[in-house]
Design an enzyme around this catalytic site. Structure first.
Site, PDB file in Angstrom:
ATOM      1  N   GLY A 158      68.060  41.128  73.805  1.00 14.82           N
ATOM      2  CA  GLY A 158      68.887  40.658  74.906  1.00 14.82           C
ATOM      3  C   GLY A 158      68.370  41.207  76.218  1.00 14.82           C
ATOM      4  CB  CYS A 207      64.160  44.061  71.485  1.00 16.12           C
ATOM      5  SG  CYS A 207      63.581  44.504  73.119  1.00 16.12           S
ATOM      6  CE1 TYR A 208      71.629  45.858  75.315  1.00 16.35           C
ATOM      7  CE2 TYR A 208      72.536  44.723  73.394  1.00 16.35           C
ATOM      8  CZ  TYR A 208      72.715  45.474  74.547  1.00 16.35           C
ATOM      9  OH  TYR A 208      73.982  45.843  74.913  1.00 16.35           O
ATOM     10  CG  HIS A 257      60.886  40.159  70.538  1.00 17.94           C
ATOM     11  ND1 HIS A 257      62.218  39.846  70.512  1.00 17.94           N
ATOM     12  CD2 HIS A 257      60.696  40.925  71.631  1.00 17.94           C
ATOM     13  CE1 HIS A 257      62.823  40.376  71.559  1.00 17.94           C
ATOM     14  NE2 HIS A 257      61.919  41.048  72.260  1.00 17.94           N
ATOM     15  CD  GLU A 304      62.446  37.626  67.638  1.00 18.65           C
ATOM     16  OE1 GLU A 304      62.037  38.556  66.922  1.00 18.65           O
ATOM     17  OE2 GLU A 304      63.087  37.811  68.689  1.00 18.65           O
ATOM     18  CG  ASP A 341      70.748  14.246  66.206  1.00 24.59           C
ATOM     19  OD1 ASP A 341      69.810  14.389  65.409  1.00 24.59           O
ATOM     20  OD2 ASP A 341      70.701  14.609  67.382  1.00 24.59           O
ATOM     21  CE  LYS A 390      66.301  14.867  66.905  1.00 20.21           C
ATOM     22  NZ  LYS A 390      67.447  14.321  67.648  1.00 20.21           N
TER      23      LYS A 390
END
Ligand code: XMP
Length: 509
Positions: free
Chosen positions: A51, A78-79, A165, A167, A223, A365
């Site tokens: 964050g 991290c945060y 990170h 990710e 969708d 998606k």
């Protein structure tokens, strides 16, 4: 399942994606969730996201520290790691050397989070704060040149923190680290499949809706089509879809839907032809934002009038996706500035007092596409390129008339035919034509012409946030231009748009 606590990082969706790629279900929750609520979700693990705040700031986001007493493994990124340290009695301070970008990480041992990870591995950092003192019971498990505590663990408690990170793509072995957390540390099983998701969701819809009626606004996009299919499987004829033909659609679109959803899958659809209403309301309007607002307003009116005809409807279904939800609730990121008003998100009539059913609200998606395929949706619908709610109105630049719409429809049909034939339809994010409000001189046969110009736009993109113009082969562009000028009356020049987003946008208006 895994709960991800959203501390406002721009990478939250990526964390969720990585977890789901491992076929483990996850949900992003705001920090206001309580430890008890988390317990009731029975997650196998918790991930605390990064964050933009500093943990020692007065209003920095915090989640109920009771999460550390649930006996569930926690990974702080991290945060999220700073929050863990701060909550458990350690200290975080402003780093003397801030670290942004690549950093070589040296893990002390190849165990736990770092099982099978290289002794030195490339990670991606973005932080101004660092761990100054570890909480009791924690030990450093990896360092970089600038950051002593680049990773930490509390032995015996299954609490982990990483300063980098895992990710993001730039962290070379990030996926492995996440996999180690999910499978080795949390004991998750890779069992989340689209089939199981479909089964559970259909059950849930049945439970929520019972024998009541549901209305769904069908746009023809993937969708709303997938949402319709799921709900249809759950409640059959108690679902009524409303398809509004606003006269701004591509060629044969309504007919295709009739064939593919109504006839083949037997879904209850009401087709409302409101083309002249829309075109009339748009007459002489040239400002793009006004066009959008008018289309939104007329759509509501038409939709509401039709919905009223359906007796005893208690629910309104929408094909809202996860990114829409996260963006609109983003606790700390705040709303991004409105570049274009997209009227399809959360825009359906509130005063109708219907309860919402949003069966896709936890999907991305590409997951919706997979689900569509699992449910037997026609390939053409599954792989449809995105098409904006305001349709061709924002591709007929300047004044909109039925005639100009018809010209663009013909051009678009030729373009898509060629793009498909050349195998580019799925390779590009979108490919379409734009009708310009200027004319140019040409020569056809022996005569002078003074006709319209169309621009071709084809872009590659992952998520429409950024895009690059597609490097279509010259031969294909030549063929498209040739066919358009020869076959569509009223067009004598074709140009190709070579701008990327940003600074341009995908649509012209
Ligand atoms: P832009 O033009 O902002 O478009 O780069 C990003 C993506 O959004 C689509 N788009 C819309 N979709 N209603 C929609 O449902 C709208 O008003 C709208 N405007 C743009 C666009 O086609 C692209 O995929």
């Amino acid at each position: 399942m895994i709960v991800i606590i959203d501390f406002g990082s721009q990478f939250n969706q990526l964390i969720a994606r990585r977890v789901r790629e491992c076929r483990v279900y996850c949900q992003i929750e705001p920090p206001t969730i309580t430890a008890d609520q988390i317990r009731s979700l029975s997650p196998e693990g918790i991930i605390l996201s990064g964050g933009p705040s500093s943990i020692y700031e007065a209003n920095s986001p915090r989640v109920d520290a009771g999460i550390f007493k649930l006996g569930i493994p926690v990974l702080g990124i991290c945060y999220g790691m700073h929050f863990m340290v701060d909550s458990l009695g350690g200290k975080v301070k402003q780093a003397t050397k801030r670290e942004y970008g690549f950093a070589a990480l040296n893990a002390k041992s190849q165990t736990g989070l770092f099982k099978s990870i290289g002794k030195e591995t490339v990670t991606w950092m973005s932080h101004g704060d660092s761990i100054d003192a570890l909480p009791k019971g924690f030990a450093v498990t990896a360092s970089t040149a600038n950051t002593k505590v680049a990773a930490m663990t509390a032995t015996g408690k299954k609490f982990y923190g990483v300063q980098f990170h895992p990710e993001v793509e730039h962290t070379a072995e990030g996926r492995k680290i996440i996999r180690n957390f999910l499978f080795d540390i949390c004991g998750c099983k890779p069992s989340w499949t689209m089939k199981s998701f479909a089964r559970e969701t259909i059950d849930q819809i049945r439970q929520t809706v019972g024998d009541k009626k549901v209305i769904l606004g069908l746009s023809g996009g993937v969708d709303s089509s997938v949402a319709a299919l799921l709900i249809h499987r759950a409640i059959g004829k108690n679902l009524t879809c409303i398809f509004v033909d606003n006269g701004l659609l591509r060629k044969d679109e309504a007919a295709q839907l009739k064939r593919k959803l109504k006839s083949r899958l037997d879904i209850n659809i009401r087709f409302v032809n409101a083309a002249s209403k829309f075109v009339k309301a748009l007459s002489k309007v040239t400002d793009p934002e006004r066009k959008r607002k008018i289309i939104g307003k007329v759509f509501m009116e038409v939709f509401e009038a039709e919905a009223k005809k359906i007796k005893n409807a208690d629910f309104l279904a929408q094909g809202t996706l996860y990114p829409d939800i996260i963006e609109s609730q983003s606790a700390f990121g705040g709303p991004t500035s409105v570049i274009k008003s997209h009227h399809n998100v959360g825009g359906l009539p509130k005063k109708m007092k219907l309860k919402l059913v949003e069966p896709l609200k936890y999907l991305f998606k590409d997951e919706v596409r997979k689900l569509g395929k699992t449910l037997g949706l026609d390939e053409d619908l599954v792989w449809r390129q995105p098409f904006p709610g305001p349709g061709l109105a924002i591709r007929v630049i300047g004044e909109i008339t039925k005639k100009r719409l018809d010209v663009l429809r013909e051009v678009d049909a030729v373009l898509l035919e060629e793009i498909r034939a050349a195998g580019y339809y799925r390779k590009v994010w979108q490919s379409f034509a734009v009708l310009l409000p200027i004319k140019s001189v040409g020569i056809m046969g022996d005569g002078r012409t003074y006709e319209n110009i169309v621009a071709i736009r084809a872009v590659t993109s992952k998520d429409a946030m950024t895009a690059d113009w597609a490097k279509l082969p010259h031969k294909l562009l030549g063929k498209i231009s040739n066919r358009i000028i020869n076959e569509v009356r009223g067009v004598n020049r074709v140009v190709y748009d070579i701008s990327s987003k940003p600074p341009s946008t995908i649509e012209w208006e």
